[in-house]
Design a protein around this motif. Structure first.
Motif, PDB file in Angstrom:
ATOM      1  N   ASN A  29       0.879  -1.171   0.000  1.00 58.38           N
ATOM      2  CA  ASN A  29       0.000   0.000   0.000  1.00 58.38           C
ATOM      3  C   ASN A  29       0.917   1.222   0.000  1.00 58.38           C
ATOM      4  OD1 ASN A  29      -1.947   1.670   2.518  1.00 58.38           O
ATOM      5  ND2 ASN A  29      -2.321   1.727   0.347  1.00 58.38           N
ATOM      6  N   PRO A  30       1.519   1.537  -1.173  1.00 58.78           N
ATOM      7  CA  PRO A  30       2.535   2.587  -1.219  1.00 58.78           C
ATOM      8  C   PRO A  30       1.993   4.006  -1.152  1.00 58.78           C
ATOM      9  CG  PRO A  30       2.144   1.729  -3.402  1.00 58.78           C
ATOM     10  CD  PRO A  30       1.334   0.884  -2.456  1.00 58.78           C
ATOM     11  N   THR A  31       0.755   4.214  -1.561  1.00 60.65           N
ATOM     12  CA  THR A  31       0.119   5.533  -1.602  1.00 60.65           C
ATOM     13  C   THR A  31      -1.384   5.344  -1.392  1.00 60.65           C
ATOM     14  OG1 THR A  31      -0.034   5.356  -4.016  1.00 60.65           O
ATOM     15  CG2 THR A  31       1.858   6.569  -3.146  1.00 60.65           C
ATOM     16  N   PRO A  32      -2.127   6.414  -1.143  1.00 52.14           N
ATOM     17  CA  PRO A  32      -3.553   6.263  -0.861  1.00 52.14           C
ATOM     18  C   PRO A  32      -4.305   5.468  -1.940  1.00 52.14           C
ATOM     19  CG  PRO A  32      -2.865   8.527  -0.494  1.00 52.14           C
ATOM     20  CD  PRO A  32      -1.707   7.822  -1.125  1.00 52.14           C
ATOM     21  N   ALA A  33      -5.112   4.514  -1.476  1.00 52.59           N
ATOM     22  CA  ALA A  33      -6.018   3.708  -2.327  1.00 52.59           C
ATOM     23  C   ALA A  33      -5.308   2.853  -3.371  1.00 52.59           C
ATOM     24  CB  ALA A  33      -7.073   4.584  -2.983  1.00 52.59           C
ATOM     25  N   ASN A  34      -4.017   2.660  -3.246  1.00 52.26           N
ATOM     26  CA  ASN A  34      -3.284   1.766  -4.143  1.00 52.26           C
ATOM     27  C   ASN A  34      -2.842   0.551  -3.336  1.00 52.26           C
ATOM     28  OD1 ASN A  34      -3.206   3.225  -6.705  1.00 52.26           O
ATOM     29  ND2 ASN A  34      -2.068   4.750  -5.532  1.00 52.26           N
ATOM     30  N   TRP A  35      -3.338  -0.621  -3.734  1.00 53.58           N
ATOM     31  CA  TRP A  35      -3.044  -1.865  -3.035  1.00 53.58           C
ATOM     32  C   TRP A  35      -2.762  -2.964  -4.040  1.00 53.58           C
ATOM     33  CZ3 TRP A  35      -3.204  -2.607   2.296  1.00 53.58           C
ATOM     34  CH2 TRP A  35      -3.777  -1.586   3.053  1.00 53.58           C
ATOM     35  N   TRP A  36      -1.764  -3.790  -3.748  1.00 54.31           N
ATOM     36  CA  TRP A  36      -1.548  -4.999  -4.528  1.00 54.31           C
ATOM     37  C   TRP A  36      -0.857  -6.045  -3.671  1.00 54.31           C
ATOM     38  CZ3 TRP A  36       1.073  -0.472  -5.986  1.00 54.31           C
ATOM     39  CH2 TRP A  36       2.453  -0.474  -5.795  1.00 54.31           C
ATOM     40  N   LEU A  37      -0.910  -7.279  -4.150  1.00 57.90           N
ATOM     41  CA  LEU A  37      -0.269  -8.397  -3.467  1.00 57.90           C
ATOM     42  C   LEU A  37       0.716  -9.038  -4.432  1.00 57.90           C
ATOM     43  CD1 LEU A  37      -0.254 -10.334  -0.930  1.00 57.90           C
ATOM     44  CD2 LEU A  37      -1.754 -11.795  -2.287  1.00 57.90           C
ATOM     45  N   THR A  48      -6.743   0.451  -7.318  1.00 64.44           N
ATOM     46  CA  THR A  48      -5.902   1.580  -7.681  1.00 64.44           C
ATOM     47  C   THR A  48      -6.686   2.875  -7.477  1.00 64.44           C
ATOM     48  OG1 THR A  48      -6.551   1.396 -10.005  1.00 64.44           O
ATOM     49  CG2 THR A  48      -4.501   0.309  -9.348  1.00 64.44           C
ATOM     50  N   GLN A  49      -5.986   3.902  -7.080  1.00 64.10           N
ATOM     51  CA  GLN A  49      -6.607   5.193  -6.814  1.00 64.10           C
ATOM     52  C   GLN A  49      -7.301   5.711  -8.067  1.00 64.10           C
ATOM     53  OE1 GLN A  49      -3.930   8.451  -5.859  1.00 64.10           O
ATOM     54  NE2 GLN A  49      -5.329   9.053  -4.226  1.00 64.10           N
ATOM     55  N   GLY A  50      -8.555   6.075  -7.924  1.00 62.41           N
ATOM     56  CA  GLY A  50      -9.318   6.604  -9.042  1.00 62.41           C
ATOM     57  C   GLY A  50      -9.777   5.548 -10.025  1.00 62.41           C
ATOM     58  N   GLY A  51      -9.466   4.279  -9.737  1.00 64.86           N
ATOM     59  CA  GLY A  51      -9.809   3.214 -10.670  1.00 64.86           C
ATOM     60  C   GLY A  51     -11.231   2.701 -10.544  1.00 64.86           C
ATOM     61  N   ASP A  68       3.201  -6.181  12.095  1.00 64.67           N
ATOM     62  CA  ASP A  68       4.572  -6.149  11.590  1.00 64.67           C
ATOM     63  C   ASP A  68       4.516  -5.530  10.193  1.00 64.67           C
ATOM     64  OD1 ASP A  68       7.274  -6.535  11.548  1.00 64.67           O
ATOM     65  OD2 ASP A  68       7.186  -8.722  11.380  1.00 64.67           O
ATOM     66  N   TYR A  69       5.185  -4.407  10.015  1.00 61.87           N
ATOM     67  CA  TYR A  69       4.937  -3.533   8.873  1.00 61.87           C
ATOM     68  C   TYR A  69       6.185  -2.715   8.565  1.00 61.87           C
ATOM     69  CZ  TYR A  69       2.839   0.828   6.960  1.00 61.87           C
ATOM     70  OH  TYR A  69       2.528   1.924   6.218  1.00 61.87           O
ATOM     71  N   VAL A  70       6.409  -2.407   7.301  1.00 64.15           N
ATOM     72  CA  VAL A  70       7.520  -1.540   6.901  1.00 64.15           C
ATOM     73  C   VAL A  70       6.941  -0.263   6.309  1.00 64.15           C
ATOM     74  CG1 VAL A  70       9.533  -1.285   5.395  1.00 64.15           C
ATOM     75  CG2 VAL A  70       9.044  -3.506   6.461  1.00 64.15           C
ATOM     76  N   ARG A  71       7.239   0.855   6.949  1.00 64.76           N
ATOM     77  CA  ARG A  71       6.757   2.169   6.498  1.00 64.76           C
ATOM     78  C   ARG A  71       7.712   2.679   5.412  1.00 64.76           C
ATOM     79  NH1 ARG A  71       3.290   5.211   9.262  1.00 64.76           N
ATOM     80  NH2 ARG A  71       3.682   3.960  11.107  1.00 64.76           N
ATOM     81  N   THR A  72       7.153   3.081   4.273  1.00 65.14           N
ATOM     82  CA  THR A  72       7.998   3.542   3.170  1.00 65.14           C
ATOM     83  C   THR A  72       7.663   4.952   2.692  1.00 65.14           C
ATOM     84  OG1 THR A  72       6.515   2.554   1.539  1.00 65.14           O
ATOM     85  CG2 THR A  72       8.386   1.210   2.284  1.00 65.14           C
ATOM     86  N   ASN A  73       6.460   5.448   3.036  1.00 65.70           N
ATOM     87  CA  ASN A  73       6.014   6.727   2.494  1.00 65.70           C
ATOM     88  C   ASN A  73       4.977   7.319   3.448  1.00 65.70           C
ATOM     89  OD1 ASN A  73       5.328   8.872   0.799  1.00 65.70           O
ATOM     90  ND2 ASN A  73       3.937   7.639  -0.436  1.00 65.70           N
ATOM     91  N   GLY A  74       5.432   8.043   4.464  1.00 65.41           N
ATOM     92  CA  GLY A  74       4.486   8.592   5.443  1.00 65.41           C
ATOM     93  C   GLY A  74       3.752   7.465   6.153  1.00 65.41           C
TER      94      GLY A  74
END
Length: 118
Positions: A29-37, A48-51, A68-74
């Motif tokens: 989940n690198p940015t708002p409303a964007n998710w993938w596995l 995807t955002q706006g999709g 257990d999580y890795v923060r990459t962007n805020g």
């Protein structure tokens, strides 16, 4: 009755949707409303955002930053997870999420079938 059953099965096959399956890997989940596995078979788009493509059951994914999580962007990043999902293999999309289980990051890190998130 037999003809009706055959028609129903053919209609289901035509959608490209597969039966529920368990998929495990890097949930991103690198940015708002964007998710993938990312699992051993590739990348599965969740949304995807706006999709306008939110899958059924998206609410089954909790706030992954509480595990257990890795923060990459805020407030965004990635985790290791297993999900019971339905997929559209033609589109490489997850179309329904039935359950979610967050795993230790080390489980994905130690899985040689998974590539590390970028």
């Amino acid at each position: 009755m037999k003809r009706l059953l055959i028609c129903a099965l053919l209609a289901l096959a035509a959608t490209g949707a597969d039966a529920a399956e368990t998929r495990c890997g890097w949930l991103q989940n690198p940015t708002p409303a964007n998710w993938w596995l990312d699992d051993s078979e590739g990348t599965w788009t969740i949304m995807t955002q706006g999709g306008g493509n939110e899958p059924d059951g998206i609410e089954n994914i909790p706030d992954i930053s509480e595990g257990d999580y890795v923060r990459t962007n805020g407030n965004y990043g990635y985790a290791c997870a297993c999900m019971k999902v339905e997929t559209d293999t033609d589109e490489e999309r997850i179309i329904a999420i039935h359950s979610f289980r967050q795993l230790p990051i080390s489980q994905c890190e130690n899985d040689s079938a998974l590539s590390a998130p970028e």
